[in-house]
Design an enzyme around this catalytic site. Structure first.
Site, PDB file in Angstrom:
ATOM      1  N   GLY A  93       0.975  -1.266   0.234  1.00  0.00           N
ATOM      2  CA  GLY A  93      -0.181  -0.203  -0.178  1.00  0.00           C
ATOM      3  C   GLY A  93       1.038   1.517  -0.246  1.00  0.00           C
ATOM      4  N   GLY A  98       2.768   7.618   3.552  1.00  0.00           N
ATOM      5  CA  GLY A  98       3.741   6.447   3.651  1.00  0.00           C
ATOM      6  C   GLY A  98       3.417   5.317   3.171  1.00  0.00           C
ATOM      7  N   LYS A 117       5.488   0.318   7.844  1.00  0.00           N
ATOM      8  CA  LYS A 117       4.820   1.966   7.651  1.00  0.00           C
ATOM      9  C   LYS A 117       6.338   2.723   7.260  1.00  0.00           C
ATOM     10  CE  LYS A 117       1.937   5.555   7.655  1.00  0.00           C
ATOM     11  NZ  LYS A 117       0.285   5.774   8.151  1.00  0.00           N
ATOM     12  N   ASP A 209      -8.844  10.081   8.556  1.00  0.00           N
ATOM     13  CA  ASP A 209      -8.895   9.346   6.443  1.00  0.00           C
ATOM     14  C   ASP A 209      -9.754   7.944   7.221  1.00  0.00           C
ATOM     15  OD1 ASP A 209      -7.890   9.428   4.886  1.00  0.00           O
ATOM     16  OD2 ASP A 209      -5.867   8.505   4.931  1.00  0.00           O
TER      17      ASP A 209
END
Length: 965
Positions: A93, A98, A117, A209
């Site tokens: 991802g 990040g 991450k 988010d």
């Protein structure tokens, strides 16, 4: 370039870099109209970045190997790199802050997949500070639907990283499309996500988010919320900083801080750069629910300038989901229709759900739900058919919801006045005929009995298990009937007395306990005045009041009314034997709450002798309750026999088509409790899960559901599934608090279980909070001499021991032991396990002879009551192993630890307690000089413990040091 301007440029970079070329041009043109200098700077940055560059990790371009011109594949230099004990294996991802990699963590004898991450973007000091803050935020969050924080560090280049639980799953929108999710399933997933967000809000953290990519659904259907890296601590919003984590206060105004967001899911105030609050997450959840229902978002904002976005918000609210679905269906009927999400073909969104979604999506934060808890509450009201807060609470709307939920009861209550008018005519005609009869008393009795029988038949409710209504809907309808009782029947006292009792039952079964008590008391007083204290209906009202008082935890009042009812029923003769048996069953329940197991057993055996063969449901209930009482006395063999007998009878009834599903569920709970105490964890878990399923399906959030979830939590804890246990306990607690309110004695056992679960999981501060709450409830309602309060003291002592306060722990456990010795037989399991805890604390204090006596007394009591192979026996064996080590006897220690590990294998080879036993065995083998065997045992111990408890559990951190592995 100052920091404020840099932040603005970086935000614009993140947004523009996600756009397609044509969308990016449109975005830049719109930006140029408002901020031409920034638009030029952004365009220059974008022109110097080709498409491949945008796909690369922007840590340090020198770290990237040149890409081959003949291939579109970009080699990621981070894949294969090792960061401390984490080897990065696959990019899974990317985001504005990040890049996330699937990594393999390796240690001595174990491996596990994690997510790592890394900071992405043009490195600035403030971004590094944000990621460090992210670690402290994540460390606070421990929830079954939030990806767990596992650690963090920095690369050799100084790039910070965090390590998270690896969640293998699909974004929630993709999952719902793939499984063609029903409305109920969508709302289940969404409600779990809301619960996780509310948990974070309670710890002063906003997500900021929320979007499908950050809510994954795992292969087993459990949602997991990801990426609290964009979170914002609420103290910061208020103008301060959480300095408990060692962060420096920020002098920077909220408006100038980094605004990380995803435009299509961001709130209007978030896009406008205004302060972020919990209302921001409420809005994003509204967008998410809208998309889950329709397959589309309420607005499409990607590529729009901030001004265009603001105009979009201000122009009009989004159309309701139901209208969006109707438009989709119309488009489908036209040629060359679009592909639409599968659920749009069959989902039907009721108006109440429309209103809930639109309230969450209000442009003005003050007009949204004030919290995620309020949103969840309204969803719960919608799902249970109650009026929702998002709609105007008109009488017509509220009564309509009540009528739809309670069609039968509402029809019957609405017929009351009609029936009374009918009876006015019937009674008049009867009176004319009966005047010719010689006995006037017979006239009056015949008239009253016939009228009462007819009207009571209208109100008879066949299924006593009904979902309780909330105290703010339907109450006005029942209140009208209460007023009619005082007005229309004021001249007919006997009919008024009987119907007061009937209406009391209706109020009781709808959850209006105070008005039910008032009606029962009215009926009692009127019957006593009319017929004297020995009348059968007087006894019945004492029974109703006693049962209600027991349900509300008013034990003195319950004893008073139930004892009077039992005595009166006995005087009335065989016709009242069934009611007498029911009253004895409730009296036994009061004895159990008070810890009086012998009187409870006597009451239940008396009740079983009273019931006739055809009263099978009552027999099943009494047998199940007797099984529970016997297992609490340590008589497990007979308890299991009675539990299986009750379940067999209930299932037989169910197979014959009778309405006995609740009897099956109740008997499963009783048998599950007995089996848990015998160490048959897996079978016990099956029975408890089946019971929870019945209660949830039939009752929703009812007291029975809450109690069954608490039972399930106990068996999950017993078999070592601490996260599963905590989830069940928390669900139970939420239900019981909603029904009983704060401060009820009904919450005490749940608080004890939460404390024990948190302690075993490794969260000692949370355990402290729950055990203090439990002890406060006992002090308020009962006393600390109560057997269950003694168990709370035992948990508190174990907590003090883990906190390193062993002297204080010893004082507490000795108080608990003395209390139990005064009330329970010497071999009772509660007393034996308390002695084991005392022995463990004495070990820590170095008082080895006293510890030896306590542990041997504990072992004798447990083997006498539970047998040689019960799990508590394994715990004592582990303690005996510790004692042998301190006595310098590694051979005796190895024998005890090996015996404990073998016993745990019989229940569950992956049980954390088996891990502790193996860790002790590893140390004993080291002292014996058998290093190879020590390493094998130690490696297996660590592997088990890492899967079963928190990674930062103090005992786990110490385990490797102790064994040297």
């Amino acid at each position: 370039m100052n920091e404020k301007r840099w932040l603005r440029l970086e935000e614009l970079w993140d947004r523009a870099s996600q756009l397609e070329a044509d969308e990016r041009d449109s975005f830049l043109r719109a930006l140029a109209d408002e901020e031409p200098e920034l638009a030029n700077e952004l365009r220059s940055l974008l022109e110097h970045a080709d498409s491949r560059f945008l796909e690369r990790p922007l840590f340090d371009s020198a770290l990237l190997a040149p890409a081959s011109d003949s291939s579109d594949a970009i080699e990621d230099p981070w894949i294969g790199r090792r960061l401390e004990s984490f080897e990065l294996q696959e990019l899974i991802g990317t985001g504005g802050m990040g890049r996330v990699y699937r990594a393999l963590e390796t240690g001595d004898g174990y491996q596990r997949e994690v997510a790592v991450k890394l900071l992405r973007g043009l490195i600035q000091p403030h971004l590094e500070r944000r990621l460090l803050a992210e670690r402290s935020i994540l460390a606070r969050l421990e929830h079954p639907n939030i990806a767990r924080f596992l650690g963090g560090g920095s690369t050799s280049e100084g790039i910070p990283f965090v390590v998270l639980e690896y969640v293998q799953g699909l974004p929630v929108t993709d999952y719902c499309r793939q499984v063609n999710a029903s409305l109920e399933r969508i709302l289940d997933l969404f409600s779990q996500a809301c619960g996780a967000v509310q948990y974070a809000h309670a710890r002063l953290v906003v997500h900021r988010d929320l979007k499908p990519a950050n809510l994954l659904v795992s292969h087993d259907g459990e949602p997991k919320l990801l990426d609290f890296g964009l979170a914002k601590v609420l103290e910061e919003v208020a103008g301060g900083q959480d300095q408990s984590q060692g962060q420096e206060p920020s002098s920077e105004p909220t408006e100038t801080q980094y605004r990380a967001l995803t435009p299509n899911y961001a709130s209007p105030e978030q896009i406008a750069g205004q302060p972020v609050t919990i209302a921001t997450d409420v809005y994003s959840l509204g967008v998410l629910l809208y998309e889950l229902l329709t397959g589309e978002r309420p607005y499409e904002l990607l590529g729009l300038s901030p001004l265009e976005v603001q105009k979009t918000f201000e122009s009009a609210p989004p159309e309701p989901p139901s209208q969006r679905l109707r438009e989709q269906r119309l488009r489908e009927q036209r040629p060359q229709s679009e592909d639409l999400p599968p659920q749009s073909h069959r989902l039907k969104v009721p108006e109440d759900l429309d209103r809930i979604v639109l309230k969450a999506l209000r442009a003005d934060p003050r007009e949204r739900y004030e919290s995620v808890a309020a949103l969840l509450d309204d969803l719960g009201r919608f799902r249970s058919g109650r009026p929702v807060g998002a709609r105007s609470q008109t009488w017509r709307y509220r009564s309509g919801k009540f009528l739809r939920r309670h069609r039968v009861a509402s029809l019957l209550t609405s017929l009351l006045l009609l029936s009374l008018l009918t009876f006015a005519v019937v009674v008049t005609l009867q009176s004319q005929r009966l005047r010719d009869e010689r006995n006037f008393a017979q006239q009056e009795q015949a008239r009253s009995d016939e009228a009462v029988r007819f009207v009571e038949n209208l109100f008879r409710i066949q299924d006593p298990y009904r979902q309780a209504a909330s105290n703010d809907d339907g109450e006005e309808i029942l209140a009208i009937q209460r007023q009619r009782l005082d007005t229309d029947l004021k001249d007919q006292p006997e009919l008024q007395a009987r119907l007061a009792g009937t209406l009391g039952l209706l109020h009781r079964r709808e959850g209006f306990f105070d008005s039910a008590r008032e009606l029962f008391q009215l009926s009692l007083d009127q019957h006593r005045e009319l017929f004297g204290p020995d009348h059968g209906q007087v006894a019945v009202m004492h029974y109703r009041l006693g049962e209600l008082s027991a349900h509300q935890g008013q034990l003195d009042a319950a004893e008073h009314h139930l004892d009077l009812a039992i005595q009166s029923f006995e005087a009335q003769g065989a016709a009242f034997d069934e009611l007498r048996a029911e009253a004895l069953g409730h009296r036994a329940g009061v004895h159990q709450v008070r810890g009086e197991t012998v009187p409870a057993e006597d009451a239940l055996r008396d009740a079983l002798r009273l019931i006739a063969e055809e009263q099978l449901p009552l027999e099943i209930k009494l047998l199940s309750e007797l099984a529970i009482v016997l297992q609490r006395q340590g008589q497990l063999e007979e308890a299991e026999q009675l539990g299986r007998q009750a379940l067999s009878l209930a299932e037989g009834q169910w197979r014959r088509g009778t309405n006995s599903e609740f009897a099956v569920a109740f008997s499963r709970r009783a048998l599950g409790e007995v089996l848990r105490n015998r160490g048959s964890f897996r079978e016990a878990e099956e029975h408890h899960k089946a019971a929870v399923e019945v209660y949830r399906r039939r009752l929703g959030d009812d007291t029975s559901t809450g109690a069954a979830l608490n039972d399930l939590g106990i068996v999950l804890r017993a078999r070592g599934d601490y996260p599963g246990a905590l989830k069940a306990y928390r669900e139970s607690s939420a239900i019981l608090r909603t029904i009983y309110g704060e401060g009820s004695i009904h919450l005490a056992a749940n608080e004890i279980n939460l404390a024990r679960g948190e302690m075993l999981w490794g969260d000692l501060p949370q355990a402290e909070r729950h055990i203090e709450a439990a002890l406060a409830l006992f002090q308020q309602h009962l006393d600390l001499e109560h057997p269950t309060a003694a168990l709370a003291l035992k948990v508190q002592a174990e907590l003090r021991q883990r906190q390193g306060r062993s002297t204080e722990a010893l004082s507490i456990i000795q108080q608990a032991r003395r209390s139990l010795e005064s009330k329970l037989p010497a071999h009772h399991p509660y007393l034996a396990t308390t002695r084991a805890t005392e022995g463990s604390i004495l070990l820590d204090l170095g008082r080895l002879q006293e510890a030896d006596r306590s542990l041997k007394a504990s072992l004798q009591g447990l083997t006498q009551s539970l047998g040689d192979d019960a799990p508590p026996v394994a715990n004592v064996q582990q303690l005996l192993g510790r004692l042998a080590l301190k006595q310098g006897d590694p051979d005796g220690a190895a024998e005890a630890f090996e015996r404990a590990a073998t016993l745990w294998s019989q229940s569950d080879s992956e049980h954390p307690e088996r891990g502790w036993a193996l860790q002790g065995l590893a140390l004993a083998r080291q002292l014996q000089g058998r290093q190879d065997e020590a390493e094998v045992a130690g490696a297996e111990a660590i592997s088990i413990l890492q899967k079963g408890i928190r990674p930062d559990h103090p005992r786990l951190l110490a385990a490797g040091e102790i064994t040297g592995l």
